[in-house]
Design a protein around this motif. Sequence first.
Motif, PDB file in Angstrom:
ATOM      1  N   ALA A   1     -17.258  32.381 -16.224  1.00  0.00           N
ATOM      2  CA  ALA A   1     -16.768  32.320 -14.844  1.00  0.00           C
ATOM      3  C   ALA A   1     -17.584  33.201 -13.921  1.00  0.00           C
ATOM      4  N   GLU A   2     -17.941  34.413 -14.432  1.00  0.00           N
ATOM      5  CA  GLU A   2     -18.585  35.375 -13.521  1.00  0.00           C
ATOM      6  C   GLU A   2     -19.511  36.350 -14.226  1.00  0.00           C
ATOM      7  N   HIS A   3     -19.627  36.297 -15.538  1.00  0.00           N
ATOM      8  CA  HIS A   3     -20.492  37.251 -16.253  1.00  0.00           C
ATOM      9  C   HIS A   3     -21.860  36.670 -16.586  1.00  0.00           C
ATOM     10  N   GLY A   4     -22.022  35.363 -16.474  1.00  0.00           N
ATOM     11  CA  GLY A   4     -23.291  34.734 -16.835  1.00  0.00           C
ATOM     12  C   GLY A   4     -23.288  34.259 -18.285  1.00  0.00           C
TER      13      GLY A   4
ATOM     14  N   GLY B   1      -7.281  39.471 -16.064  1.00  0.00           N
ATOM     15  CA  GLY B   1      -8.280  38.825 -15.220  1.00  0.00           C
ATOM     16  C   GLY B   1      -7.782  38.346 -13.879  1.00  0.00           C
ATOM     17  N   HIS B   2      -8.629  37.477 -13.312  1.00  0.00           N
ATOM     18  CA  HIS B   2      -8.482  37.064 -11.915  1.00  0.00           C
ATOM     19  C   HIS B   2      -7.726  35.740 -11.900  1.00  0.00           C
ATOM     20  N   ILE B   3      -6.459  35.812 -12.232  1.00  0.00           N
ATOM     21  CA  ILE B   3      -5.682  34.594 -12.458  1.00  0.00           C
ATOM     22  C   ILE B   3      -5.584  33.750 -11.184  1.00  0.00           C
TER      23      ILE B   3
ATOM     24  N   LEU C   1      -9.950  33.916 -16.527  1.00  0.00           N
ATOM     25  CA  LEU C   1      -9.320  34.799 -17.527  1.00  0.00           C
ATOM     26  C   LEU C   1     -10.383  35.559 -18.304  1.00  0.00           C
ATOM     27  N   HIS C   2     -10.078  36.827 -18.599  1.00  0.00           N
ATOM     28  CA  HIS C   2     -10.900  37.598 -19.535  1.00  0.00           C
ATOM     29  C   HIS C   2     -10.071  37.765 -20.804  1.00  0.00           C
ATOM     30  N   ILE C   3     -10.547  37.189 -21.876  1.00  0.00           N
ATOM     31  CA  ILE C   3      -9.823  37.339 -23.138  1.00  0.00           C
ATOM     32  C   ILE C   3     -10.699  38.169 -24.067  1.00  0.00           C
TER      33      ILE C   3
ATOM     34  N   LEU D   1      -4.634  50.684 -13.330  1.00  0.00           N
ATOM     35  CA  LEU D   1      -4.032  49.974 -14.472  1.00  0.00           C
ATOM     36  C   LEU D   1      -4.794  48.688 -14.766  1.00  0.00           C
ATOM     37  N   ARG D   2      -5.329  48.061 -13.742  1.00  0.00           N
ATOM     38  CA  ARG D   2      -6.106  46.837 -13.930  1.00  0.00           C
ATOM     39  C   ARG D   2      -7.598  47.143 -14.140  1.00  0.00           C
ATOM     40  N   GLU D   3      -8.131  48.030 -13.310  1.00  0.00           N
ATOM     41  CA  GLU D   3      -9.576  48.238 -13.347  1.00  0.00           C
ATOM     42  C   GLU D   3     -10.038  49.077 -14.535  1.00  0.00           C
TER      43      GLU D   3
HETATM   44 ZN    ZN Z   1     -13.746  40.044 -14.083  1.00  0.00          ZN
END
Ligand code: ZN
Length: 461
Positions: free
Chosen positions: A417-420, A371-373, A378-380, A322-324
């Motif tokens: 945050a984590e994608h560059g 996202g990784h709250i 957050l991924h918006i 559900l998340r991935e």
């Molecule tokens: Zn992520």
Amino acid sequence: MSPQALADLSSRLPDLRLLTEPGDLEHYGRDWTRRWTPAPLAIALPASIEEVQGIVRWANDHKVAIVPSGGRTGLSGGAVAANGELVLSLARMNRVLGFDAVDRTLTVQPGIALEAVHTAAREHGLIYPVDFAARGSCSIGGNIATNAGGIRVIRYGNTREWIAGLKMVAGNGELLDLNRGLIKNSSGYDLRQLMIGSEGTLGIMVEATLRLTDPPPTSQVMLLALPDMEALMQVFALFRAKLSLQAFEFFTDVALKHVLAHGAQRAIDGDYPYYVVTEFDAADERAQEAALAVFEQGMEQEWIADGVMAQSEAQAAALWRLREGITESLAPHKPYKNDISVRIGAVPAFLHEIQALLAREYPQMEVVWFGHIGDGNLHINVLKPTVLADTDFIAQCEHVTKLLAETLQRHGGSISAEHGIGLVKRAYLESTRSAAEIALMRGVKAVFDPNGILNPGKLFV
Ligand code: ZN
Ligand code: 2HG
């Protein structure tokens, strides 16, 4: 790049595999962003460090730009080649080179998939703990180049924590052997750490030594339904205080709608605005009872509206899906992606502010939050309405991203945050880094890559 330059490359490195067919140029010229039309001049697939060095020396002589390339699952355009560059794909350099049981390290080539690293670590009774949904396709080289985070950061930290050594070919073709697996090394600037997150702009990775660790105790996965956004951080504080968390991820009802339409299975009846998937250590029955007591406490406080605890590994996997599965389920809607972070303590105030901002700026659009709250990340994703042309949609999203970047700046957050940063967030770097920092970053780039051949245009112009 002229045809003569390419002929010179082949004559210098006769065994180098080079691709120039249109299908290959398209395949290797793009990543998971779909905004740029791939237009590399050729794809080189070196099989050795010497070949990588030969390519870099040749690129200096001919002033050709190189785009280093891994699994191309990036979401910021870092691996896009849209300007006649040479793509240097590390796909053939994808082997495990060695395991050291005493050091508990695994030495790999950069083209190996994250999932293959997980498998290799498990064969030795250990784990490489960085993990996220693209594990089957992304490469460790790309993970390191973006300092990738993922779903276990709350327990294990980012990729940066797990790199004991790196071999890099710098912009002048010289081979650097950085940190060599040492745990303690107080001998000046840590160039290995400088390379991590540099997005292919300082060197080309040719080998990485990864730290491994013990597998965690048996865990338990729970899906929680929450009544409102306030409850998110309240439940997080409660769970973090009482349980040993491995993951704490959230998504909204809109994300759930898409992932269910994409084939995932509903696990909670009823409609709630927010959901959390959390995983925590639960080695025995007592630990499971303690977890249930924490859950009940959340229910009593009315921070949790409903929840399920996985009863089997298959059910745990279904809850994780559900998340991935969210990113994949949104892909057909050409989402504009934001990958932002603030300090955990700043999350509630920040959430309030951007909720109002996004509701005001995107009245007609579907905005998907997840996202990784637990890490303040957050991924918006903003979905493109079918009636809007791609260019109008992107123009509108860029305008809002500017406002978002200003809000982030006020809260001391980060635009990536984590994608560059890549190409996608280049225009907003100033919201996260001071002018002095960016000037120093440019200076560093010039030292490692004096002719500007390594991934030019990414991170900054
Ligand atoms: Zn992520
Ligand atoms: C995730 O957390 C990835 O699933 C992708 O970082 C996020 O698609 C996205 O925006």
